[in-house]
Write a protein that holds these residues in place. Structure first.
Motif, PDB file in Angstrom:
ATOM      1  N   VAL A   1       4.851  -8.609  -4.750  1.00  0.00           N
ATOM      2  CA  VAL A   1       5.566  -8.099  -3.579  1.00  0.00           C
ATOM      3  C   VAL A   1       6.967  -8.718  -3.590  1.00  0.00           C
ATOM      4  CG1 VAL A   1       5.606  -8.142  -1.064  1.00  0.00           C
ATOM      5  CG2 VAL A   1       3.435  -7.845  -2.266  1.00  0.00           C
TER       6      VAL A   1
ATOM      7  N   ASP B   1       7.648  -3.703   4.695  1.00  0.00           N
ATOM      8  CA  ASP B   1       8.317  -4.698   5.552  1.00  0.00           C
ATOM      9  C   ASP B   1       8.097  -6.108   5.007  1.00  0.00           C
ATOM     10  OD1 ASP B   1       5.650  -3.800   6.440  1.00  0.00           O
ATOM     11  OD2 ASP B   1       5.771  -5.415   7.894  1.00  0.00           O
TER      12      ASP B   1
ATOM     13  N   ASN C   1       5.183  -1.021   8.466  1.00  0.00           N
ATOM     14  CA  ASN C   1       3.937  -0.850   9.226  1.00  0.00           C
ATOM     15  C   ASN C   1       3.564  -2.144   9.952  1.00  0.00           C
ATOM     16  OD1 ASN C   1       3.179  -2.389   7.075  1.00  0.00           O
ATOM     17  ND2 ASN C   1       1.859  -0.846   6.125  1.00  0.00           N
TER      18      ASN C   1
ATOM     19  N   THR D   1       0.823  -1.208   0.000  1.00  0.00           N
ATOM     20  CA  THR D   1       0.000   0.000   0.000  1.00  0.00           C
ATOM     21  C   THR D   1       0.859   1.261   0.000  1.00  0.00           C
ATOM     22  OG1 THR D   1      -1.784   1.143   1.129  1.00  0.00           O
ATOM     23  CG2 THR D   1      -0.352  -0.124   2.527  1.00  0.00           C
TER      24      THR D   1
ATOM     25  N   CYS E   1       2.798  -5.019   9.000  1.00  0.00           N
ATOM     26  CA  CYS E   1       1.704  -5.851   8.467  1.00  0.00           C
ATOM     27  C   CYS E   1       1.809  -5.956   6.956  1.00  0.00           C
ATOM     28  CB  CYS E   1       0.343  -5.261   8.844  1.00  0.00           C
ATOM     29  SG  CYS E   1       0.029  -3.607   8.204  1.00  0.00           S
TER      30      CYS E   1
HETATM   31  C1  LIG Z   1       4.404 -12.370  -4.248  1.00  0.00           C
HETATM   32  C2  LIG Z   1       3.121 -11.827  -3.729  1.00  0.00           C
HETATM   33  N1  LIG Z   1       2.532 -12.409  -2.659  1.00  0.00           N
HETATM   34  C3  LIG Z   1       1.394 -11.879  -2.144  1.00  0.00           C
HETATM   35  C4  LIG Z   1       0.813 -10.774  -2.701  1.00  0.00           C
HETATM   36  C5  LIG Z   1      -0.447 -10.156  -2.109  1.00  0.00           C
HETATM   37  N2  LIG Z   1      -0.095  -8.855  -1.499  1.00  0.00           N
HETATM   38  C6  LIG Z   1      -0.279  -7.703  -2.154  1.00  0.00           C
HETATM   39  S1  LIG Z   1       0.179  -6.372  -1.294  1.00  0.00           S
HETATM   40  C7  LIG Z   1       0.629  -7.340   0.027  1.00  0.00           C
HETATM   41  C8  LIG Z   1       1.127  -6.718   1.288  1.00  0.00           C
HETATM   42  C9  LIG Z   1       2.526  -6.237   1.182  1.00  0.00           C
HETATM   43  O1  LIG Z   1       3.010  -5.903   2.464  1.00  0.00           O
HETATM   44  P1  LIG Z   1       4.209  -4.932   2.645  1.00  0.00           P
HETATM   45  O2  LIG Z   1       5.293  -5.281   1.710  1.00  0.00           O
HETATM   46  O3  LIG Z   1       4.561  -4.874   4.080  1.00  0.00           O
HETATM   47  O4  LIG Z   1       3.631  -3.519   2.153  1.00  0.00           O
HETATM   48  P2  LIG Z   1       2.420  -2.671   2.805  1.00  0.00           P
HETATM   49  O5  LIG Z   1       1.187  -3.049   2.039  1.00  0.00           O
HETATM   50  O6  LIG Z   1       2.310  -3.014   4.232  1.00  0.00           O
HETATM   51  O7  LIG Z   1       2.803  -1.238   2.546  1.00  0.00           O
HETATM   52  C10 LIG Z   1       0.419  -8.685  -0.250  1.00  0.00           C
HETATM   53  C11 LIG Z   1       0.722  -9.805   0.665  1.00  0.00           C
HETATM   54  C12 LIG Z   1       1.442 -10.242  -3.839  1.00  0.00           C
HETATM   55  N3  LIG Z   1       0.942  -9.188  -4.489  1.00  0.00           N
HETATM   56  N4  LIG Z   1       2.600 -10.760  -4.308  1.00  0.00           N
END
Ligand SMILES: Cc1ncc(C[n+]2csc(CCOP(=O)(O)OP(=O)(O)O)c2C)c(N)n1
Ligand SMILES: [Mg+2]
Length: 556
Positions: free
Chosen positions: A417, A442, A469, A391, A471
């Protein structure tokens, strides 16, 4: 004709392709290639920790270089399967990654032998093209063809599987430079019609995408925009198509962009879409984001992309730069249009002022907007920024400003991600004199931080800002917005990332305030080592982006 091993022929073909770096993990099938690289000064081998990341590095490298980036998959089977996510990402990003994959030796194929997997079938589904070399003497031909395919038309990843025995075979190789493939030129009649439509516009907008960057055509784009006095919006993830402080630039369009830019695409009477397929993250394939009444002039190098999601009044399947240059003399100087272009510029100024205001707010923990403001202060004009998919990164896509195309490297439509840090290392290799700052959550950094070791070994001194954050924020936001806060799997327990960095032997800092963030990044950019800046960001600021995915979307 020179006699050499198949492995040496691989390296000669790579030298002709002009690559400075290749990325990979060592493995049995490719040892002849490694042995030939041992004696090669003009190609640097970067050994990584996980093959997926090698692909992201080659992708980041290719986007900044504007030409192919190379992965060496040393090990058939598991080494090959580890690259799948990276290649699938490169396919949706249309990046010219060339992956050379060691493959099961010819005498063992189809026996369910050690580490055997059908790499031809596996990669075919996720690449622009996949081939398997069948005769050692054709190794150079296959590699050159891989570059021609990867780098021509709409770019994309190409895999060449090379059975290990062929690399050990002595061949007579005559390796000539491969001829460049010229893009198709725009046709005169379509250009005339396009110019007429643009000249007759009252509320024109230019939607510019990656094609403009691949053809290095920012100057031509700006010349046209200035002449017709039309605002420019960027397709999703391609905000670096023009310097972000250009007076006609309004930002990125679509759900990940900003409302001012999106309103222009929704209210325009003429949309000039250039170097973009008007893909999902740009339009959600919906007239909510693209005027249903507008006449559309659509230019894309890929014929099947022109008019695909929105019917084009005039479609031109051609290189963006060539088309822009050919259109310029045909379009008339636009009037000032204070109620359209001027109004958009005014709303843009207001948006930037609001963001600056948000950046000045001090909360504990910090709001991402404050963090972005602090990061921006540390970025020189020639900085390259890489982003991830969380996000925080999605908000940064339109908020963090860059000025020298290409300068924004994001996971684009594959939305994975764990991309940003590795992609930053690739970008740095392609542009060693430019500062590279990678933003990542994170969760994403936890997936990929093992490559800090690669950064250190290869001297790729990027600054990675971990927006922590605590999470998996982007997914947690959906559980909050659509599932009454019934959180499962949303929390993320992290190590102290600054300490992790120091354990790798690189600079690691925990920044506590906005000023801290700015000065830590500035110090990182001056350092002769890679660095990590960890920042705690407010977990309550998470946002759900894909509201369309849920039937009860009205709740949000
Ligand atoms: C490889 C992969 N696994 C799972 C997802 C689903 N996903 C999209 S955003 C997200 C959260 C990412 O967390 P973080 O890197 O901490 O960033 P934040 O959203 O907290 O800023 C997840 C698990 C994805 N897009 N890609
Ligand atoms: Mg997070």
């Amino acid at each position: 004709m020179a006699s050499m091993s198949g492995g040496k022929a691989v390296v000669e073909a790579l030298r002709l392709a002009g690559v400075t770096h290749v990325w990979g993990v060592i493995g049995t099938a490719m040892l002849e290639v490694f042995d030939a690289l041992y004696d090669t000064d003009d190609i640097k081998y970067v050994g990584v920790r996980h093959e997926q990341n090698a692909v992201h590095m080659a992708d980041g490298y290719s986007r900044v270089r504007g030409r192919g980036g190379v992965v060496l998959i040393g090990q058939p089977g598991p080494g090959a399967t580890n690259t799948v996510t990276g290649l699938a990402e490169a396919r949706l990003a249309f990046s010219p990654v060339v992956a050379l994959a060691g493959a099961t030796v010819s005498s063992q194929v189809d026996r369910d032998t050690f580490q055997e997997v059908d790499q031809q079938a596996l990669f075919s589904a996720i690449t622009k093209r996949t081939t398997t070399v069948n005769t050692a003497r054709r190794i150079p031909e296959y590699i050159q063809e891989a570059f021609r395919v990867a780098e021509s038309g709409r770019r994309g990843p190409v895999v060449v599987n090379i059975p290990g025995d062929l690399l050990a075979t002595e061949i007579d190789a005559e390796i000539e430079p491969a001829a460049a493939v010229p893009g198709p030129g725009p046709d005169g009649a379509s250009l005339q019609r396009a110019a007429e439509i643009i000249n007759g516009a009252e509320r024109p907008v230019i939607v510019a995408g990656a094609g403009v960057k691949w053809s290095r055509a920012t100057d031509q784009l700006l010349a046209l925009a200035v002449r017709i006095q039309a605002p420019i919006v960027a397709s999703a993830g391609h905000g670096d198509v023009v310097p972000n402080d250009h007076p006609l630039y309004v930002g990125q369009v679509g759900p990940r962009g900003n409302t001012v830019a999106t309103a222009l695409a929704r209210d325009a009477d003429v949309i000039f879409a250039v170097g973009t397929r008007l893909g999902y993250n740009t339009t959600v394939f919906s007239h909510d984001n693209v005027s249903a009444d507008a006449r559309i002039v659509h230019v894309d190098i890929e014929p099947s992309a022109v008019g695909r999601h929105f019917p084009a009044t005039v479609g031109i399947a051609a290189d963006a730069g060539e088309t822009l240059a050919a259109l310029l003399p045909l379009v008339e100087a636009g009037e000032e249009r204070s109620d359209w272009t001027g109004a958009a510029q005014q709303r843009r100024r207001e948006l930037l002022e609001t963001r600056a205001e948000q950046a000045r707010q001090i909360t504990d923990p910090l709001h991402p907007a404050t963090v972005f403001g602090a990061i921006q202060k540390a970025l020189p004009r020639n900085a390259i920024v890489t982003l991830d998919t969380g996000t925080c990164s999605l908000h940064a896509t339109d908020t963090v400003q860059t000025y020298q195309p290409p300068s924004l490297i994001t996971p684009l439509d594959f939305g994975l991600v764990g991309f940003s840090h590795a992609a930053g290392l690739g970008a740095k290799a392609a542009a060693p004199d430019r500062p590279v700052v990678s933003l990542i959550g994170d969760g994403g950094f936890g997936m990929s931080m093992v490559e800090l070791g690669t950064a250190l070994d290869a001297g790729l001194n990027t600054v990675t800002v971990v927006l922590n954050n605590g999470c998996w924020g982007a997914e947690k936001a959906y559980q909050r917005d659509f599932f009454d806060g019934r959180y499962l799997g949303a929390a993320n327990t992290n190590p102290a990332f600054d300490q992790v960095a120091r354990a790798f032997g690189i600079d690691g800092v925990k920044a506590e305030s906005a000023d801290d963030i700015t000065s830590a990044i500035e110090a990182g950019l001056r350092s002769d080592r890679p660095s990590v800046v960890e920042v705690a960001v407010d977990p309550d600021t998470i946002t759900s982006f894909r509201k369309d995915s849920f039937p009860n979307r009205t709740k949000a």
